[in-house]
Design a protein around this motif. Structure first.
Motif, mmCIF file in Angstrom:
data_model
loop_
_atom_site.group_PDB
_atom_site.id
_atom_site.type_symbol
_atom_site.label_atom_id
_atom_site.label_comp_id
_atom_site.label_asym_id
_atom_site.label_seq_id
_atom_site.Cartn_x
_atom_site.Cartn_y
_atom_site.Cartn_z
ATOM 1 N N UNK A 1 0.798 -1.221 0.000
ATOM 2 C CA UNK A 1 0.000 0.000 0.000
ATOM 3 C C UNK A 1 0.825 1.264 0.000
ATOM 4 N N UNK A 2 1.992 1.200 0.669
ATOM 5 C CA UNK A 2 2.850 2.383 0.722
ATOM 6 C C UNK A 2 3.631 2.580 -0.571
ATOM 7 N N UNK A 3 3.704 1.538 -1.386
ATOM 8 C CA UNK A 3 4.413 1.636 -2.661
ATOM 9 C C UNK A 3 5.913 1.749 -2.545
ATOM 10 N N UNK A 4 6.459 1.455 -1.361
ATOM 11 C CA UNK A 4 7.899 1.606 -1.156
ATOM 12 C C UNK A 4 8.646 0.345 -1.596
ATOM 13 N N UNK A 5 9.858 0.497 -2.138
ATOM 14 C CA UNK A 5 10.680 -0.684 -2.408
ATOM 15 C C UNK A 5 11.009 -1.401 -1.102
ATOM 16 N N UNK A 6 10.937 -2.706 -1.124
ATOM 17 C CA UNK A 6 11.161 -3.501 0.069
ATOM 18 C C UNK A 6 12.277 -4.516 -0.155
ATOM 19 N N UNK A 7 12.966 -4.857 0.914
ATOM 20 C CA UNK A 7 13.847 -6.015 0.946
ATOM 21 C C UNK A 7 13.279 -6.976 1.977
ATOM 22 N N UNK B 1 10.149 -0.361 4.537
ATOM 23 C CA UNK B 1 8.844 0.259 4.755
ATOM 24 C C UNK B 1 8.914 1.375 5.780
ATOM 25 N N UNK B 2 9.811 1.247 6.754
ATOM 26 C CA UNK B 2 9.823 2.185 7.873
ATOM 27 C C UNK B 2 8.894 1.709 8.961
ATOM 28 N N UNK C 1 5.877 0.654 11.331
ATOM 29 C CA UNK C 1 4.573 0.077 11.006
ATOM 30 C C UNK C 1 3.492 0.736 11.866
ATOM 31 N N UNK C 2 2.363 1.026 11.266
ATOM 32 C CA UNK C 2 1.223 1.465 12.048
ATOM 33 C C UNK C 2 0.551 0.283 12.731
ATOM 34 N N UNK C 3 -0.364 0.564 13.629
ATOM 35 C CA UNK C 3 -1.021 -0.511 14.383
ATOM 36 C C UNK C 3 -1.796 -1.449 13.468
ATOM 37 N N UNK C 4 -2.495 -0.905 12.480
ATOM 38 C CA UNK C 4 -3.304 -1.749 11.601
ATOM 39 C C UNK C 4 -2.436 -2.684 10.784
ATOM 40 N N UNK C 5 -1.330 -2.145 10.245
ATOM 41 C CA UNK C 5 -0.452 -2.993 9.438
ATOM 42 C C UNK C 5 0.249 -4.017 10.320
ATOM 43 N N UNK C 6 0.631 -3.625 11.514
ATOM 44 C CA UNK C 6 1.273 -4.575 12.435
ATOM 45 C C UNK C 6 0.325 -5.739 12.744
ATOM 46 N N UNK C 7 -0.937 -5.442 12.993
ATOM 47 C CA UNK C 7 -1.913 -6.497 13.258
ATOM 48 C C UNK C 7 -2.101 -7.386 12.035
ATOM 49 N N UNK C 8 -2.177 -6.766 10.858
ATOM 50 C CA UNK C 8 -2.350 -7.548 9.635
ATOM 51 C C UNK C 8 -1.154 -8.459 9.385
ATOM 52 N N UNK D 1 9.926 -9.852 11.673
ATOM 53 C CA UNK D 1 10.427 -8.592 12.220
ATOM 54 C C UNK D 1 10.459 -7.536 11.128
ATOM 55 N N UNK D 2 10.545 -6.301 11.538
ATOM 56 C CA UNK D 2 10.602 -5.163 10.631
ATOM 57 C C UNK D 2 11.793 -4.301 11.022
ATOM 58 N N UNK D 3 12.799 -4.208 10.154
ATOM 59 C CA UNK D 3 14.023 -3.480 10.470
ATOM 60 C C UNK D 3 14.628 -3.969 11.793
ATOM 61 N N UNK D 4 14.608 -5.273 12.028
ATOM 62 C CA UNK D 4 15.195 -5.845 13.223
ATOM 63 C C UNK D 4 14.327 -5.752 14.466
#
Length: 412
Positions: free
Chosen positions: A168-174, A191-192, A194-201, A215-218
């Motif tokens: 949804x954010x359209x950002x390049x991801x690794x 992505x940077x 995470x918001x609460x909704x995305x974290x839950x998803x 994990x996200x960025x460690x």
């Protein structure tokens, strides 16, 4: 310009090197002894046709070879391949003016790579996960990769589902995926926060995909099971997104070379220790001081040690050895120093070692050039480079690992 060229030798990256009208021309996927037609632009050549193939040319194992940028050498017969990788180490030492016996290349591919990073980019309306094309920013979707360990069979599909959910954010991801004894361990980058909704998803998706950890960025999003890795007698859960050797056999091979070179003694330093692949094995014989800049890695090592009986003591210290290398008085109490620095090498630390009284140094390296530079410093400080063993855990790539053993009489 379209030229017919004769290929003389292989370059460090696996390119065939031919003599063109204006000097050397580097031609990817061409082999020594071949006559080829190539489009030449300066010192770069694009292979158009193999007019006379070399006997050392073999069929690639992957249909994406030459398109995908992950592999450089699937077309090389085993003998040529082994000598090409070994020659990288020999040449680097020669350029640094260091004389040393270089052993044969040790195959450490084993079951395949246990860690892989997929890139995800938006293409049209969808996010696509795959590998980057050779020498390009083009993304190639992949459904399978023959160099991955069986534990990563699901990895391409998992990467695609995670990319689609985060698109949804359209950002390049690794998307880094590691096979562990408890299942897949995934770390997301790009992505940077995470918001609460995305974290839950993502937590729900991790459940659906049966991931051990996500994990996200460690930063851990959810850990359903500790993603354990066996390191000698220990079971260790590496830090989220932290460093791990590419193959299980690669880690075992490097560790066996390290422990085989250990001298008699009581105390060892393991510098750039990561989460302990060498520390745990050394501690079967000697007390270990493990030093690493990554605090999470040190915590993982300490936790693994606490759960593993039958080892000599392992002390841990979080310290940036690039900015604060161990000084001579700190080094002199060790019978042996083991170091496994990043690709840049360990010049600052090596200069302190060269001035110390440490008798034995065992250097694990993932870059022949930085190793040769550091080896020259140690040799100038009175060490002899007794043995160098190249290790191949990145099969078909241009990367080569090595273990160098330095010894000298004690000063003073």
């Amino acid at each position: 310009m379209n030229e017919i060229l004769s290929v003389d030798r292989l370059g460090q990256r696996g390119d065939g090197i031919a003599r063109g009208p204006s000097g050397s021309v580097f031609i990817p996927y061409a082999l020594p002894g071949e006559t080829v037609r190539a489009v030449v632009d300066g010192e770069r050549g694009q292979l158009v046709e193999i007019i006379a193939p070399a006997e050392s040319r073999i069929a690639a194992i992957c249909p994406l070879f030459t398109r995908c940028g992950g592999c450089a050498a699937q077309h090389m017969a085993p003998g040529l391949y082994r000598e090409w990788k070994r020659r990288q180490v020999v040449t680097a030492l020669e350029h640094a003016g260091v004389a040393a016996p270089v052993g044969d290349l040790v195959d450490a591919h084993g079951a395949g790579r246990r860690r892989v990073t997929f890139h995800a980019r938006r293409q049209g309306e969808a996010m696509v996960a795959g590998f980057m094309a050779a020498r390009s920013h083009e993304l190639i979707a992949v459904e399978a990769c023959p160099v991955l360990a069986p534990g990563l069979d699901r990895a391409p599909a998992v990467a695609q589902m995670l990319a689609s959910r985060m698109g949804g954010a359209g950002k390049p991801l690794d998307i880094q995926i590691t096979a562990s004894e408890a299942g897949l361990d995934v770390d997301l980058r790009g992505h940077g926060p995470l918001g609460d909704r995305l974290r839950l998803a993502l937590t729900q998706l991790a459940e659906r995909l049966d991931l051990a950890r996500l994990s996200n960025h460690g930063e851990i999003v959810v850990e359903r099971r500790p993603p354990l890795q066996r390191m000698g007698k220990a079971l260790v859960a590496p830090a989220a997104g932290g460093f791990l050797q590419a193959t299980a056999l690669g880690e075992e091979t490097l560790a066996e070379l390290v422990t085989a070179a250990l001298p008699k003694g009581r105390r060892a330093a393991d510098l750039f220790a990561g989460c302990g692949p060498f520390s745990f094995r050394i501690a079967e014989r000697m007390q270990v001081t493990a030093i690493e800049s990554d605090k999470a890695a040190m915590l993982a090592l300490a936790k693994g040690f606490g759960a593993t009986p039958g080892l000599k003591p392992i002390a841990t210290e979080t310290r940036d050895l690039f900015r604060r290398p161990l000084l001579e008085h700190e080094l002199n109490g060790f019978d042996v120093v083991v170091l496994d620095p990043p690709r840049a090498g360990a010049e600052a630390q090596v200069r302190r070692l060269a001035a110390s009284k440490v008798r034995d140094v065992i250097y694990v390296s993932c870059d022949a050039g930085s190793f040769a530079r550091d080896a020259a410093i140690l040799v100038a400080g009175g060490y002899a480079l007794e043995a160098v063993t190249p290790v191949d855990q990145f099969r078909y790539s241009a990367h080569v690992e090595l273990v160098g053993v330095f010894r000298r009489g004690r000063k003073g």
